[in-house]
Write an enzyme that holds these catalytic residues in place. Structure first.
Site, PDB file in Angstrom:
ATOM      1  N   LYS C 115       0.824  -1.202   0.000  1.00 24.44           N
ATOM      2  CA  LYS C 115       0.000   0.000   0.000  1.00 24.44           C
ATOM      3  C   LYS C 115       0.859   1.252   0.000  1.00 24.44           C
ATOM      4  O   LYS C 115       0.499   2.259  -0.594  1.00 24.44           O
ATOM      5  CB  LYS C 115      -0.883   0.017   1.246  1.00 24.44           C
ATOM      6  CG  LYS C 115      -2.051  -0.923   1.159  1.00 24.44           C
ATOM      7  CD  LYS C 115      -3.009  -0.664   2.308  1.00 24.44           C
ATOM      8  CE  LYS C 115      -4.086  -1.723   2.335  1.00 24.44           C
ATOM      9  NZ  LYS C 115      -5.106  -1.473   3.333  1.00 24.44           N
ATOM     10  N   GLU C 209      -1.667   7.814   9.526  1.00 29.80           N
ATOM     11  CA  GLU C 209      -2.626   8.280   8.553  1.00 29.80           C
ATOM     12  C   GLU C 209      -3.712   9.068   9.246  1.00 29.80           C
ATOM     13  O   GLU C 209      -4.059   8.784  10.385  1.00 29.80           O
ATOM     14  CB  GLU C 209      -3.282   7.054   7.893  1.00 29.80           C
ATOM     15  CG  GLU C 209      -3.215   7.052   6.399  1.00 29.80           C
ATOM     16  CD  GLU C 209      -3.719   5.721   5.867  1.00 29.80           C
ATOM     17  OE1 GLU C 209      -2.993   5.109   5.079  1.00 29.80           O
ATOM     18  OE2 GLU C 209      -4.826   5.307   6.256  1.00 29.80           O
ATOM     19  N   ARG C 309      -5.815  -7.953  -9.898  1.00 30.92           N
ATOM     20  CA  ARG C 309      -6.374  -9.296 -10.098  1.00 30.92           C
ATOM     21  C   ARG C 309      -7.846  -9.163 -10.443  1.00 30.92           C
ATOM     22  O   ARG C 309      -8.395  -8.071 -10.385  1.00 30.92           O
ATOM     23  CB  ARG C 309      -6.248 -10.103  -8.820  1.00 30.92           C
ATOM     24  CG  ARG C 309      -6.877  -9.381  -7.642  1.00 30.92           C
ATOM     25  CD  ARG C 309      -6.950 -10.259  -6.424  1.00 30.92           C
ATOM     26  NE  ARG C 309      -7.094  -9.500  -5.189  1.00 30.92           N
ATOM     27  CZ  ARG C 309      -8.262  -9.132  -4.656  1.00 30.92           C
ATOM     28  NH1 ARG C 309      -9.391  -9.436  -5.267  1.00 30.92           N
ATOM     29  NH2 ARG C 309      -8.309  -8.452  -3.538  1.00 30.92           N
TER      30      ARG C 309
END
Lengths: 217, 743, 467
Positions: C115, C209, C309
Site C-alpha cells: 500500500k 494516517e 487481479r
C-alpha cells in the site's frame, strides 16, 4: 484402588494382549513422482535417538519441481499393503502408498491405556490447533507431565476458517500428561488433543503405569 | 628383606612401564627379564639377601640398558603414550616434591568444582650461601591424578578454567608469580556456562594483561585446553611431553575422513603424530616454547626424585629470568647478567617483586613475545618495492589520523564542550525570566507546530541491505526444502527466489540457508567502500605436512586467494571500519600463521586509524591442524592484539555465522565484549562427534545453535541476516555513542 | 491450443471454468482433500475432465507440478491464494518451462503489492491519497513529527476532534491498527504498534494516517490488454463490509443517480476514473485490475490501493455493461483470460455502455451478531431462486448435503441481481433474500447461522453516507 478399577485394568490389558498391533497408513504429503524403497513384508525401523534425531528406514522418495525428498518410517513395523504399481509414477497429494503394521511396545500400550484414564480434551471442531503461547512456554521450560494448567487459563488456539480462537481451560486444575496433536495439521472434530491428569490422580496413574509395566510382555 | 621387596616391586613397575611404552621393540627379551624377576620374587626368602641384591642389581642394570635403547627409538606417538601413562608425574607430585609447602585452594580431590584443575598457594625455598629465602607463588595446573577417574584425565571443564582464572587474579592482587603446569589432553568440550571456548578466551584475554610473571611448564599440551593457562612469559617444556594442536587420534579421524564410531588405523595415527611435530624438540625449533627441561630416559615418573630436584632449580631459574629481564638492576648485577646471561642465577638472590614500571615492561615484553611468534611461517607475496610503497602509504595514513584526532580534535572538542556548558547556563536564566509569559501563551493558543530535529532521519533509510548482487546459486530452476518444514510447515522454496530476494532465508520460518561470503562483502557495506589490504600474505605449509601442499594449492585454485581470512577497510553509512572476515571456502576457514598475522595487522591498523573493528566469521573450523602448534599459538597471539586494541579505546564487534568452532572462538573471537550471531548459525568449542567421543554422551541436535549460545550467555544477541547492515550500523552508533572517536 | 490450470477453488474456479469453455480452451482443475465434495471438483470431472488432488492451494510447487504434469500452458490464480503473489507470477513466467500467468505482469503486481508503494506512486502522479506517511516509519522522532503535522492539518480544516491511525505497515485485514485522539498518546501507541508489527510481520515499519470517520468505499474497474489498450468498466460501491473490512454487498454503479449527494457524483466518478487510467498508463498495466478509492461525504477522494487481479465483485460491473450492440452482460473473467493470452481488446471505451444497477450479495455462514464468527457444520438443504435478472455463483451443491470445510472461509454463494434502477434492484434484492432456503446443522445439532438478515438490513443503506 477399588476392585472395579482393578478389573477394568485387567480387561484392558487382556484386550491389548490379544491384538497388540496398530496399523499406520503412509500417504504422500504432496504431488510428485514417487520411488518406492521398500518391499512388501520388509521390517522397517522408526525414528530413534534421544531427541528423535536419527531417521528411520527410507520408505520412498518424492520428486517435485526438481526437489527430491526422502521419507522415512515414522515407526517400527512391517510393511503391508504396498502399492507397487505406483513406483516411478506421478501421484497426487495424499495418495496412500503402504501401511506399517506396528507392534505396540510397552510404553505405547501404556499410553493407549492411559487414554482411558486421563481426562481427554477432544477437538471441539475440525481445525488446526496450537498450544497457547504461555502454556507452550511452560511445557518448554518444565517439560510434559510437569506443567500445571488451572481453569480459566489459555489452553489452546484453534485455527479455522482463517480465524484464531483461544480456548480456555475449564475443569479441575490438571497436569498436561500427553499431547496428541501435531501443530499445523488439521485435527478432526472429536479426536483427542490433550490428556490431562488431575494432580491428585497422578499417584493412581503412576501405579497403573507400573502395573502394566509388570504385566506386559 | 622389606627393603629388597620394595626394590623388587620398583623393578616390576619399571618393567611394566617399559613394556607399556616401548615393549614392541624388545619382543621376547622383556619376557625373559620378567620371568627372571618372577623367579626371584618366589625365591626371595630362600635365597640369601646378598644374592637377591646381586640379582636385583643385574636386572636393574639390564632394565636401564633397555630403557636407554628404548629412549633412542622413541617416536612421536610414544611421547603421547608416555604422558598418558598413569606412572607419569602429575601436578600433585610436583607440588609435593618441588615446592616446600602448599595449600590447595578451592576444593580437595573429588570435593571440587573441577578436580581436573588444581590451584595451590605454594612456597619454594632457595638457598643462597647459608641463608634460605622463601618465595610465595601461585601454582595452577591440570591434575591427571595417575588415572583417578574423577580427574577426568586433566581435561578441564569450563568452570575449571574459570577457577584457574580466579586464582590468577588472586596472584595478581598479591603480586606473586604464577607457575602454571599444563597436563591436559584438551579442554572438556561442553558448552554449559561459562562455556569451554568462551572461558578459554576469557583466560587468554586476562593473561594478556596480568601484572605478575607467569611461567608455564608443559607436559601434555593439548591445544586450546593448554592455552587456557599457557599464555606465559616463559614457556618451558618437559623433554618427554608433547604439545599439539590436536590429539594424533583426532587428526587421524579428520585425515582419514572417518565416519563416526570408526577407529583410525594405528598407521594413520602414527603418521599424524609424526606430521604434527608435537615433541619438545620440534616445538623448540618452531619457537612455540622457550626451553626444554630434560627428563630421565622414557620420561619422569613419580619416583624420579632427581628429576624433581632439577625441576626445582629450573622453576626458580625460569622465574628469575622473567623477573630479571624486566627489572631495573644495580650496576654490578646488571654487569653480571650481561656477561653471563639470566640463566646463571643460582648464587644470587632475586626478589620476585616488581614495581609499576617493571610491571609495564613485563606486560609489554609478554605481548611482544607473542606478537613475534609464528612470523616466519607465512610468506608475503609482494615484491620488496611494492611492500615499501604500501608501507609508506600506511604511514602517511597513520600520520594523518594522528594529526586529525590527537593534535587537532582534542582542543577543539574541549572548546565545544565549554561553549555548550555556557549555553545551558544561559538558558536556565532565560527560562526563569520568561516562564510567566510562556505559560500564558500555552493557555491561549493550541500547541505550536514544532518539529523535532533529528539528523539521523535520513540515514535510517539507507540502512536497508544493499542489492545488486545475485548469488551464482540462484540460477537453477529447482526447489529446496527448508529443514524446519516438518515443524513449521514451510513450503519448498524456489531456489532463484531463495538466493536473491529472500537473502537465503526461508520466508516462513526464518531459517537461514548458508550464503557465500561474497554476498556479505557486496551487500553489507557502502558501495565501493571495500578496500582489501594484506591480500598477499599467504599461507604455507610450515611443518611440511605430507599432502598438505596439494590441499593448499587446491584451496588457492578454488578461491583465488592466499589465506582463509580477508581483511579490508569498509564503510557503513560513512562510518569507516576495519573488517576481518574468516571464510570457510579456504581450508574450512581454519586459522594458521598467515591468518593470525593478518588478523593482528588488522587490529593494529584499526588501532592506528582509530576505527572500529568487526570480525565477521563466515565460518571457521578452528585452528589449522596441519600447522601444528604454530596454529595453536595464533590463539594467544591474536588475543594479545585484541587486548591492545581494546585498551587503546577501540570498539570490537564479533559476528558469528554458519559454523564457528574451536580455537578462534576460544581466543580472539570469544574474548570480544560484543559478540553476536546470525540466525541459524552454530557456535561452539567442539563438534558433536568430538563431544561424543570425549564425554561419552550424546548431545541434542540444536546443542550449538545460536539460540542456545544466547541462552548460555555466550553471545549478546541473534541477528537476522536481512538486518545485518542495520544492526551493525546501530551497534556502531549505540556502542560507540555519539562521540565515537573515529567519526 | 492453450490449456489453463485453474489454481483456485469454490465459485471462482467455476467461473473460470465457464469462461474457458466459452473461449474454447482446455482446463485442469485442482482441489484439496477438504474440498473433495465441492461443486468445482464435480464440474471439473464433467466431460472427462481431469482433476488433481493437491496438498494446498497456496503452495506454488503443487500448482506448478500439476501444470507440468498435465502439460498446461497458462495458470489462472483466481483471487486470494497466489493471485497477488508477484513471486509466483514471476516464477510462472521465468521458469525453464515458462507459462502464461493470467494476470498483470509480475513487475506491476510487485509495484502494487504494498500500500505504501502504491501511495508514493500516486503522490508522484498528483493523485490524492489519505494524508499521512508515504513510507514505513522506523523512527520515533519522525513518527511524532508526522503525527504533529496530521493533527495540525485537521485543526486547520476545522475538525474539532482530530484523530489519526497508527498501522503496522506490513499488516492488513485490520490487524495492528490503533487510533490516536491525543498527541500525547502517540508515542506510546507508536511503540506498541512497532512491537506488534515486529512480532507478527517481522518488520517494525509503522504508518500514520489521518483517520476518516465517514466514507464510501468506491472501486474503478479497469480492463487493459498486453497491447497498451486500456478501458474502464465503470465504478462499484463496496461500502457495506464486515467489522473486519470484508465486503458483503457490492453495487454498480458507485453512486445512486436518483439521490442528492453533497457533491456531484458524475464529476467525482469522472475524476477517479481518469486518475485510475492515468496510473494504469504510468504502470503499463496490462490486465484486469481494480483501483480502490475512499470518498468522503464532502466529495473528497483518496486512492486507497490497487488490486491487480480479478475481483469477487467483478460480476456487478459486468452485469450492467454492454459492448457495442451485443446483449447486456460482460464476463470480465473471460475478458481477463482472453487478454492475458495476448488478444487485442477489439473494442474501445466509446463502445462500452452501462445500463441499470446491479447488486451483489455474499451469502456466508457467519454469525454477524457475534463478531462475524464463521459457522461450521453441514448444509442439508440449499435452494437458490432462479430469475432472469439473477446470477448465481456457488460451489455448494444443491442436490446433496455438504460439509463446510474448516480450512477456508465459509462462503456459500454470490448472488447478483439487476434492475432498471437502484430502487428496482433493491426491490429484487429483498425478494431474493427472502427466497433463499438454507438449512443445516453443526456438530452440536444447532441450526445454521448465515448473514442473510445482516444483508437484508444493510441493503437499505447502500450508496449512502452515515451522516
Amino acid at each position: 484402588m477399588t476392585s472395579k478399577q482393578q478389573m477394568k485394568i485387567e480387561d484392558i490389558i487382556a484386550e491389548y494382549k490379544r491384538n497388540p498391533y496398530q496399523v499406520f497408513t503412509i500417504s504422500t504429503p504432496h504431488t510428485g513422482i514417487v520411488s518406492l524403497k521398500v518391499t512388501k513384508g520388509q521390517k522397517v525401523q522408526g525414528t530413534t535417538g534421544k531427541w528423535l534425531e536419527r531417521k528411520g528406514t527410507l520408505l520412498y522418495t518424492l520428486v517435485r519441481q526438481g526437489n527430491e525428498k526422502r521419507f522415512y518410517a515414522p515407526i517400527d513395523g512391517e510393511i503391508t499393503d504396498l502399492d507397487e504399481s505406483l513406483d516411478g509414477q506421478f501421484v497426487e497429494a495424499k495418495t496412500p502408498l503402504m501401511s506399517i503394521k506396528h507392534k505396540l511396545s510397552k510404553e505405547e500400550a501404556i499410553n493407549k491405556v492411559l487414554e482411558k484414564f486421563l481426562e481427554i480434551y477432544n477437538a471441539p471442531e475440525t481445525a488446526k490447533y496450537y498450544l497457547a503461547p504461555e502454556l507452550y512456554q511452560k511445557i518448554e521450560q518444565k517439560g510434559l507431565k510437569k506443567a500445571l494448567i488451572n481453569p480459566g487459563e489459555e489452553l489452546l488456539i484453534m485455527s479455522r476458517m482463517k480465524r484464531d480462537v483461544v480456548l480456555n481451560y475449564e475443569g479441575r486444575p490438571g497436569i498436561i500428561y500427553v499431547i496428541y496433536f501435531k501443530p499445523n495439521t488439521t485435527v478432526n472434530q472429536g479426536d483427542p488433543l490433550l490428556g490431562i491428569c488431575p494432580p491428585e490422580q497422578l499417584e493412581f496413574i503412576s501405579h497403573l503405569v507400573k502395573r502394566i509395566y509388570l504385566e506386559w510382555e | 628383606m622389606i627393603e629388597l621387596e620394595k626394590q623388587l616391586l620398583f623393578l616390576e613397575k619399571r618393567l611394566i612401564y617399559l613394556n607399556d611404552i616401548k615393549g614392541e621393540i624388545f619382543g621376547e627379551r622383556l619376557n625373559t627379564l620378567q620371568n627372571w624377576l618372577a623367579k626371584l620374587k618366589e625365591q626371595l626368602y630362600t635365597l640369601s639377601a646378598k644374592d637377591v641384591q646381586k640379582n636385583i642389581n643385574k636386572i636393574s642394570a639390564q632394565i636401564s640398558l633397555y630403557e636407554k635403547e628404548a629412549e633412542k627409538k622413541l617416536t612421536p606417538l610414544d611421547y603421547v603414550r608416555i604422558v598418558r601413562h598413569p606412572f607419569r608425574i602429575s601436578l600433585k607430585d610436583i607440588l609435593e616434591n618441588v615446592y616446600d609447602d602448599y595449600v590447595e585452594l578451592a576444593g580437595a580431590d573429588e570435593c571440587n568444582i573441577d578436580p581436573a584443575v588444581v590451584a595451590a598457594r605454594a612456597t619454594i625455598n632457595r638457598k643462597v650461601g647459608h641463608r634460605i629465602y622463601t618465595y610465595q607463588v601461585m601454582v595452577i595446573g591440570h591434575e591427571k591424578g595417575h588415572g583417578e577417574e574423577f580427574r577426568n584425565g586433566g581435561s578441564a571443564k569450563p568452570w575449571g578454567n574459570a577457577k584457574a582464572l580466579q586464582f590468577m587474579k588472586v596472584a595478581e592482587t598479591e603480586g606473586i608469580p604464577i607457575h602454571s603446569y599444563i597436563f591436559t589432553p584438551g579442554a572438556f568440550p561442553i558448552e554449559d556456562y561459562p562455556g569451554a571456548a568462551q572461558q578459554i578466551a576469557r583466560n587468554l584475554y586476562a593473561m594478556a594483561g596480568i601484572r605478575v610473571p607467569i611461567i608455564a611448564f608443559i607436559s601434555e599440551g593439548g591445544s586450546g585446553g593448554a592455552e587456557a593457562i599457557g599464555l606465559a612469559d616463559l614457556r618451558l617444556m618437559f623433554s618427554h611431553g608433547y604439545y599439539s594442536v590436536i590429539s594424533p587420534e583426532g587428526a587421524a579421524a579428520i585425515e582419514g575422513k572417518l565416519k563416526e564410531g570408526k577407529k583410525a588405523s594405528p598407521e594413520l595415527i602414527r603418521f599424524c603424530a609424526e606430521q604434527l611435530k608435537i615433541t619438545a624438540k620440534d616445538n623448540l625449533q618452531l619457537g612455540t616454547i622457550d626451553r626444554i627441561i630434560q627428563e630421565p630416559p622414557l620420561g619422569a615418573k613419580r619416583e624420579d626424585y632427581d628429576f624433581f630436584n632439577r625441576l626445582k632449580r629450573e622453576v626458580i631459574k625460569a622465574t628469575d629470568e622473567v623477573i630479571l629481564s624486566v627489572k631495573s638492576l644495580g650496576t654490578l648485577r646488571a654487569y653480571h647478567y650481561k656477561k653471563n646471561g639470566y640463566k646463571d642465577t643460582d648464587n644470587i638472590y632475586v626478589r620476585w617483586q616488581l614495581d609499576e614500571k617493571e610491571i609495564q615492561r613485563l606486560i609489554q615484553k609478554r605481548r611482544q613475545k607473542y606478537r613475534n611468534m609464528g612470523t616466519n611461517f607465512y610468506v608475503d607475496l609482494r615484491s620488496p618495492l611494492h611492500r615499501k610503497v604500501s608501507n609508506l602509504k600506511d604511514k602517511f595514513l597513520y600520520a594523518k589520523t594522528y594529526i586529525c584526532y590527537d593534535l587537532l580534535r582534542r582542543p577543539r572538542r574541549r572548546i565545544q564542550q565549554f561553549s555548550e556548558e555556557i549555553k545551558a547556563e544561559l538558558l536556565v536564566i532565560f527560562n526563569h525570566l520568561l516562564s510567566p509569559l510562556v505559560k500564558l501563551r500555552n493557555k491561549i493558543l493550541p500547541p505550536k507546530l514544532s518539529y523535532l530535529v533529528s539528523e539521523e532521519l535520513q540515514e535510517m533509510e539507507k540502512v536497508c541491505l544493499r542489492g545488486g548482487y545475485v548469488s551464482p546459486r540462484a540460477k537453477v530452476d529447482k526447489t529446496i526444502s527448508c529443514p524446519n518444514a516438518e515443524r513449521y510447515g514451510c513450503y519448498d522454496i524456489w531456489i532463484p527466489d531463495l538466493y536473491s530476494e529472500f537473502c537465503g532465508i526461508c520466508p516462513n520460518c526464518g531459517h537461514h540457508f548458508p550464503l557465500e561470503y561474497q554476498w556479505y562483502i557486496h551487500c553489507l557495506f557502502d558501495k565501493n567502500s571495500v578496500k582489501e589490504f594484506n591480500a598477499e600474505i599467504a599461507s604455507i605449509n610450515p611443518l611440511n605436512y605430507k599432502g598438505f601442499d596439494e590441499k593448499l594449492e587446491e584451496a588457492r585454485q578454488k578461491t583465488g586467494r592466499h589465506s582463509a581470512i580477508i581483511t579490508f577497510d569498509a564503510k557503513i553509512l560513512g562510518i569507516e571500519l576495519i573488517v576481518a572476515m574468516l571464510y570457510s571456502d579456504f581450508r574450512g576457514g581454519t586459522v594458521g600463521a598467515a591468518e593470525g598475522e593478518k588478523f593482528v595487522l588488522a587490529c593494529e591498523r584499526a588501532k592506528r586509524l582509530r576505527r572500529p573493528l568487526l570480525a565477521y566469521v563466515h565460518g571457521t573450523a578452528g585452528i589449522r591442524i596441519q600447522e601444528g602448534t604454530i596454529g595453536v599459538i595464533q590463539m594467544p597471539k591474536c588475543t594479545v592484539a585484541v587486548r591492545e586494541y581494546l585498551e587503546a579505546g577501540g570498539l570490537y564487534i564479533v559476528v558469528y555465522d554458519n559454523n564457528s568452532y574451536a580455537g578462534p572462538v576460544a581466543s580472539f573471537l570469544g574474548c570480544a565484549p560484543y559478540q553476536f550471531a546470525i540466525r541459524s548459525s552454530k557456535i561452539g568449542f567442539a563438534g558433536p562427534r568430538v563431544i561424543r567421543e570425549t564425554t561419552g554422551e550424546d548431545i541434542p541436535p540444536d546443542y550449538h545453535s545460536a539460540r542456545n549460545a544466547l541462552r548460555r550467555g555466550h553471545i549478546q544477541g541473534i541477528w537476522d541476516r536481512r538486518d545485518f547492515r542495520k544492526n551493525l550500523y546501530m551497534a556502531l552508533r549505540t556502542m560507540g555513542g555519539k562521540n565515537l572517536y573515529y567519526r | 491450443m492453450e490449456k489453463v490450470l485453474i489454481a483456485n477453488r469454490g465459485e471462482i474456479a467455476i467461473r473460470i471454468m465457464r469462461a474457458c469453455k466459452a473461449l474454447g480452451l482446455e482446463y485442469v482443475v485442482v482441489y484439496t482433500e477438504e474440498d473433495r465434495d465441492s461443486e468445482h471438483v464435480r464440474l471439473g470431472r464433467e466431460n472427462g475432465g481431469k482433476v488433481f488432488r493437491i496438498a494446498s492451494y497456496t503452495d506454488p510447487n503443487e500448482i506448478l507440478e500439476i501444470a507440468d504434469f498435465a502439460r498446461c500452458t497458462a495458470i489462472h490464480p483466481g483471487y486470494g491464494f497466489l493471485a497477488e503473489n508477484y513471486r509466483f507470477a514471476r516464477r510462472v513466467t521465468q521458469r525453464s518451462r515458462p507459462l502464461i500467468f493470467i494476470g498483470p505482469r509480475p513487475e506491476v503486481i510487485k509495484e502494487l503489492g504494498s500500500k505504501i508503494n502504491t501511495k508514493s506512486i500516486a503522490k508522484r502522479l498528483g493523485i490524492p491519497v489519505i494524508p499521512g506517511s508515504d513510507r514505513p516509519i522506523y523512527n520515533e522522532v519522525e513518527a511524532e513529527n508526522i503525527g504533529i503535522k496530521l493533527f495540525h492539518q485537521q485543526w486547520e480544516e476545522g475538525i474539532k476532534h482530530p484523530a489519526i491511525l497508527v498501522k503496522a505497515s506490513a499488516g492488513g485485514g485490520g490487524m495492528g491498527i490503533e487510533e490516536v485522539y491525543d498527541l500525547n498518546q502517540l508515542r506510546a501507541v507508536y511503540r506498541r504498534i512497532k512491537r506488534y508489527a515486529k512480532k507478527h510481520f517481522g518488520d517494525e515499519g509503522v504508518l500514520l494516517e489521518k483517520k476518516l470517520s465517514d466514507f464510501n468505499h468506491i472501486e474503478v474497474q479497469l480492463v487493459c490488454s498486453r497491447h497498451g489498450e486500456r478501458v474502464h468498466f465503470g465504478t462499484r460501491n463496496c461500502t457495506i463490509q464486515s467489522i473486519f473490512r470484508q465486503k458483503r454487498i457490492e453495487v454498480a454503479p458507485a453512486f445512486d443517480p436518483d439521490y442528492r449527494y453533497q457533491f456531484d457524483p458524475n464529476e467525482i466518478t469522472e475524476k477517479i476514473v481518469s486518475y485510475s487510467l492515468k496510473m494504469a498508463a504510468y504502470l503499463g498495466y496490462d490486465n484486469v485490475g481494480t483501483w480502490e478509492w475512499i470518498v468522503t461525504p464532502e466529495g473528497k477522494f483518496y486512492l486507497l490501493e490497487v488490486n491487480p487481479r480479478i475481483q469477487v465483485e467483478s460480476g456487478v460491473s459486468g452485469f450492467i455493461s454492454q459492448i457495442k450492440k451485443q446483449p447486456r452482460g460482460v464476463d470480465l473473467v473471460k475478458e481477463q483470460i482472453r487478454l492475458a493470452l495476448g488478444e487485442k481488446l477489439k473494442y474501445k471505451q466509446k463502445h462500452i455502455s452501462f445500463h441499470g444497477c446491479s447488486i451483489e450479495f455474499r451469502i456466508i455462514a457467519e454469525d454477524t451478531l457475534h463478531g462475524f464468527r464463521p459457522w461450521g457444520g453441514t448444509i442439508t438443504k440449499f435452494k437458490l431462486p432462479q430469475h432472469d435478472w439473477l446470477q448465481v455463483h456457488t460451489h455448494v451443491p444443491q442436490d446433496r448435503p455438504y460439509a463446510i470445510p474448516s480450512d477456508y472461509d465459509p462462503n456459500l454463494a454470490l448472488i447478483l441481481v439487476w434492475g432498471e434502477s437502484v430502487a428496482q434492484a433493491k426491490e429484487r434484492g429483498k425478494r431474493l433474500l427472502e427466497e433463499i432456503v438454507i438449512e443445516g446443522k453443526n456438530n452440536q445439532g444447532e441450526e445454521i447461522i448465515t448473514n442473510i438478515e445482516f444483508l437484508k438490513e444493510r441493503l437499505n443503506s447502500i450508496q449512502r453516507f452515515a451522516t
